[in-house]
Write an enzyme that holds these catalytic residues in place. Structure first.
Site, short mmCIF file in Angstrom:
data_model
loop_
_atom_site.label_atom_id
_atom_site.label_comp_id
_atom_site.label_asym_id
_atom_site.label_seq_id
_atom_site.Cartn_x
_atom_site.Cartn_y
_atom_site.Cartn_z
N SER A 140 1.13 -1.34 -0.06
CA SER A 140 0.03 0.26 -0.14
C SER A 140 0.78 0.98 -0.01
O SER A 140 1.73 1.54 -1.53
CB SER A 140 -1.33 0.03 1.37
OG SER A 140 -2.13 1.09 0.88
N ASP A 183 -10.70 -3.89 -5.20
CA ASP A 183 -9.94 -3.17 -3.56
C ASP A 183 -10.78 -1.97 -3.67
O ASP A 183 -10.32 -1.00 -4.80
CB ASP A 183 -8.41 -2.54 -3.86
CG ASP A 183 -7.24 -1.87 -2.97
OD1 ASP A 183 -8.03 -1.85 -2.54
OD2 ASP A 183 -5.77 -2.74 -2.97
N HIS A 206 -8.58 -4.74 -0.56
CA HIS A 206 -6.82 -3.74 -0.09
C HIS A 206 -6.66 -4.12 1.17
O HIS A 206 -5.25 -4.68 1.28
CB HIS A 206 -7.44 -2.26 0.21
CG HIS A 206 -6.52 -1.53 0.72
ND1 HIS A 206 -5.33 -1.82 -0.67
CD2 HIS A 206 -5.86 -1.20 1.15
CE1 HIS A 206 -4.52 -1.05 0.11
NE2 HIS A 206 -4.52 -0.58 0.63
#
Length: 290
Positions: free
Chosen positions: A170, A235, A264
């Site tokens: 991320s 996501d 995610h």
């Protein structure tokens, strides 16, 4: 990444240059620290003290093979580092840049489990303003933080670049891509990566503006090492299209892992995740070094 009102977004993006403000608003959510470093009787060494919120799942034995220490970045911040010897005969060490809203304490159990399962040692660090790291989170500090971690891993443990796998998750893909574009290493893993801050906030953005934060899309083509990209097709934070776009721009990308139905924060729960990482390390990289 936290939600913003249209007005806040307009203020951020319509009054450039303010990349650091974009970065801070869109990305950084440091938690209350879940650990502390306590001085060890042995001078210059530290002991890791985890709070209950770290939710540590292992025993003292695992803590005993975990080194923790502080290094300093080029921007003057103190950076908390953690080195876990998960696999005694490991060829590779993973330099892991974690996601948002967590610190080393919360990640420690995951690191032990991951390193044990992929037969790698794990080295990680906290961004400025996270955990015991000083300063405030910012894009420039991210780059300085990973540089400090990279140099500490190399100098303190004598690990050479050809045995280091850079892994970013991320927001952690931002420092990972930056470092990987400047230094060759064994390999790179980009887990739920973003193309740039503007493209997260405004999905129709087609070009990179001078005030854009986190321009991974402009740096990924400069990575000389093999790159594995992992992204969930559902996501809800960083759209799947970001992973696809980076894959297309990456000259040494290997077969990616698109996890059907994953969001995610749950890719690690799918069996394909560990299977693909193992294959990447044991087959793809072995072929590269043959």
């Amino acid at each position: 990444m936290n939600g913003l009102s249209i007005r806040e977004l307009c203020c951020l993006f319509c009054c450039p240059p303010c990349p650091s403000r974009i970065a801070a608003k869109l990305a950084f959510l440091p938690p209350e620290p879940t650990y502390a470093l306590l001085p060890d009787p042995d001078p210059g060494r530290w002991k890791l003290h985890l709070t209950e919120r770290a939710e540590f799942q292992y025993s003292q034995r695992e803590l005993d093979v975990t080194d923790v220490f502080l290094t300093r970045s080029s921007r003057g911040n103190r950076v908390g580092c953690m080195y876990i010897r998960c696999a005694p005969n490991a060829r590779f060490t993973v330099l892991f840049s974690h996601g948002n809203a967590v610190d080393l304490g919360q990640m420690s159990s995951f690191y032990i489990g991951l390193g044990t399962r992929i037969n790698c040692n794990i080295f990680s660090y906290d961004y400025s303003g996270y955990g015991v790291s000083t300063g405030k989170p910012s894009e420039k500090n991210l780059y300085a933080d990973i540089d400090a971690a990279w140099h500490a891993l190399r100098s303190r443990y004598g690990i050479s670049p050809e045995n280091i796998i850079l892994y970013g998750q991320s927001i952690g893909t931002v420092p990972t891509v930056d470092l990987a574009s400047r230094f060759e290493c064994a390999a790179v893993v980009l887990h739920s990566p973003l193309t740039s801050g503007m493209r997260v906030a405004f999905p129709d953005t087609k070009k990179t503006y001078c005030f854009d934060a986190f321009p991974n899309i402009e740096k990924v083509s400069k990575i000389p090492s093999p790159v594995l990209i992992i992204h969930g097709t559902e996501d809800e934070v960083i759209d799947f299209s970001h992973g696809l776009a980076l894959f297309e721009r990456c000259p040494k990308a290997v077969e990616p892992l698109w996890v059907e139905g994953a969001g995610h924060n749950d890719i690690e729960l799918y069996s394909q995740y560990l299977e693909r990482l193992r294959r990447f390390i044991n087959q793809d990289l072995a072929a590269q070094h043959a």
